[in-house]
Design a protein around this motif. Structure first.
Motif, short mmCIF file in Angstrom:
data_model
loop_
_atom_site.label_atom_id
_atom_site.label_comp_id
_atom_site.label_asym_id
_atom_site.label_seq_id
_atom_site.Cartn_x
_atom_site.Cartn_y
_atom_site.Cartn_z
N TRP A 354 0.85 -1.20 0.00
CA TRP A 354 0.00 0.00 0.00
C TRP A 354 0.88 1.24 0.00
CZ3 TRP A 354 -1.47 -4.43 2.55
CH2 TRP A 354 -2.78 -4.88 2.39
N GLY A 355 0.40 2.33 -0.57
CA GLY A 355 1.13 3.59 -0.57
C GLY A 355 0.48 4.63 0.32
N THR A 356 1.30 5.37 1.07
CA THR A 356 0.80 6.47 1.90
C THR A 356 1.75 7.66 1.78
OG1 THR A 356 1.95 5.71 3.91
CG2 THR A 356 -0.31 4.94 3.58
N GLN A 357 1.23 8.84 2.11
CA GLN A 357 2.04 10.05 2.07
C GLN A 357 1.64 10.95 3.23
OE1 GLN A 357 1.89 12.03 -1.72
NE2 GLN A 357 3.59 13.37 -1.27
N LEU A 358 2.64 11.53 3.89
CA LEU A 358 2.39 12.43 5.02
C LEU A 358 1.96 13.81 4.54
CD1 LEU A 358 5.38 11.71 7.45
CD2 LEU A 358 2.95 11.44 7.97
N ASP A 359 1.08 14.44 5.33
CA ASP A 359 0.74 15.84 5.09
C ASP A 359 1.35 16.71 6.19
OD1 ASP A 359 -0.87 15.62 7.36
OD2 ASP A 359 -2.75 15.52 6.23
N LYS A 360 1.06 17.99 6.17
CA LYS A 360 1.66 18.92 7.13
C LYS A 360 1.21 18.69 8.56
CE LYS A 360 2.56 22.70 3.89
NZ LYS A 360 2.26 24.10 3.54
N SER A 361 0.11 17.95 8.74
CA SER A 361 -0.37 17.67 10.09
C SER A 361 0.20 16.36 10.64
CB SER A 361 -1.90 17.62 10.12
OG SER A 361 -2.38 16.49 9.40
N GLY A 362 1.03 15.69 9.84
CA GLY A 362 1.63 14.44 10.30
C GLY A 362 0.74 13.24 10.10
N GLN A 363 -0.30 13.37 9.27
CA GLN A 363 -1.21 12.27 9.00
C GLN A 363 -0.86 11.61 7.66
OE1 GLN A 363 -3.64 11.33 11.33
NE2 GLN A 363 -2.46 12.84 12.50
N TYR A 364 -0.95 10.29 7.61
CA TYR A 364 -0.73 9.57 6.36
C TYR A 364 -2.03 9.48 5.57
CZ TYR A 364 3.91 7.95 7.83
OH TYR A 364 5.22 7.88 8.22
N HIS A 365 -1.93 9.68 4.29
CA HIS A 365 -3.07 9.55 3.39
C HIS A 365 -2.70 8.56 2.28
CE1 HIS A 365 -5.19 12.94 5.20
NE2 HIS A 365 -4.01 13.53 5.27
N ALA A 366 -3.68 7.78 1.86
CA ALA A 366 -3.44 6.77 0.83
C ALA A 366 -3.08 7.43 -0.48
CB ALA A 366 -4.67 5.89 0.67
#
Length: 370
Positions: A354-366
């Protein structure tokens, strides 16, 4: 194993720089075992996990394994941590015909062809994760293979990731080998200064780094290079400890976390897949206050598959019958999307990445790796 208990062992770091990983893996197995025990156990036997600390130091792994097997009398091993430590613990288990199930490692030493009879894996291999990252960077982010460099830990974990990257590069080049820019650092440290010095000397400059590192070293590398290379793409594999990485980067500031890619071997912890919801509900029940974490979710899924195997093996349990049952497990529905299967020629439950990416709030999104 007794009439009332089945005892499993875990050799993992409970001290040293990687101790948080040991905590998360123990938590995930304890969670699955607690659920099963509340439902009456497995054929009347309660499941128990005992641990031994090797601090992610291979020279301590043998004593940890001996403590578990000779003193604690464990039936088998579950969710041992690490690739360099597996070079010690796997031969120990094989010599004793003991089950070695679901280690937190994607190294090829646990994925022989044909597979070692007593070694079973839950997760995709590091080579599969590295392959997915490289193809994503080339296909989706429009980079050339020569634009991608690698930071590796100096041990079996780093080598496994490196081999995966270079194999993917050869595929993209039509089988033609080519030079790949590589940096490295010493295991169980965050000393990445020499790697950064190499990066600064590299010409032409690379545009992406695949980090085959643990989370503190990865965070240190990002901290020291983000402002030097503001457009650099950072991509890691699941062995990094993705929750720990997010926490470390958010301490530094949102700027450092934003955009960092991480492959995973589980569905998203903040998603609504049935198995993920089951995990989070159990976490709230048995360990209130513990946040959801990719590593503990992986350990929970690993232990859940093991429990299913134990149930199918019946009350007259021994290692050989359990291995036979596991090798016959086909299309087991755990709620992951792909179904869980083993066979005599394949001891890896899943090959999904699976792929995820961090945003500026430190949350991973698919993100879609395809």
């Amino acid at each position: 194993m007794t009439d009332t208990e089945i005892r499993f062992g875990m050799a993992a770091p409970f001290s040293g720089p990687a101790r948080e990983m040991g905590h998360q893996l123990k938590l995930g197995v304890d969670l699955a075992f607690a659920q099963a025990n509340d439902e009456g156990g497995v054929h009347g036997r309660q499941l128990k996990l005992v641990t031994a600390d090797d601090a992610y130091e291979p020279n301590r792994t043998l004593n940890a394994m001996k403590e578990l097997y000779e003193q604690q009398k464990v039936f088998g091993f579950v969710e041992n941590y690490g690739s360099p430590t597996a070079l010690i613990s796997v031969p120990f288990a094989l010599e004793r015909h003991a089950l070695y199930f679901g280690a937190f490692s994607g190294a090829p030493s646990l994925r022989r062809d044909p597979p070692d009879r007593y070694v079973f894996n839950y997760r995709a291999g590091y080579a599969e994760e590295a392959d997915a990252i490289v193809h994503y960077l080339v296909r989706n982010r429009r980079l050339r293979p020569q634009d991608i460099g690698v930071l590796t830990q100096q041990d079996a974990y780093g080598e496994a990731g490196w081999e995966g990257v270079t194999k993917a590069m050869r595929t993209l080049r039509g089988g033609v080998p080519g030079e790949v820019f590589r940096m490295s650092y010493n295991r169980n440290t965050v000393n990445v200064d020499e790697a950064i010095a190499q990066l600064r000397r590299q010409r032409p400059a690379i545009k992406a780094v695949v980090l085959v590192a643990t989370f503190r070293a990865a965070a240190k590398f990002i901290e020291k290079t983000r402002d030097l290379y503001p457009d650099m793409i950072y991509a890691t594999i699941s062995g990094v400890g993705s929750t720990g990485l997010a926490s470390e980067l958010m301490v530094l500031g949102p700027h450092y976390a934003d955009g960092v890619i991480c492959t995973q071997v589980t569905p998203a912890v903040d998603g609504y897949a049935t198995v993920t919801m089951k995990y989070k509900n159990a976490l709230a029940k048995y360990f209130p206050g513990e946040p959801a974490d990719y590593s503990s979710l992986e350990a929970y899924l690993t232990a859940s598959i093991l429990i299913e195997g134990l149930r199918r093996a019946g009350p007259a349990l021994d290692t050989e019958s359990l291995v036979n049952v596991l090798e016959s497990m086909q299309n087991y529905e755990l709620g992951l999307g792909p179904k869980v299967s083993f066979g005599p020629s394949d001891h890896q439950a899943l090959h999904k990445v699976w792929g995820t990416q961090l945003d500026k709030s430190g949350q991973y999104h698919a993100i879609d790796l395809e």
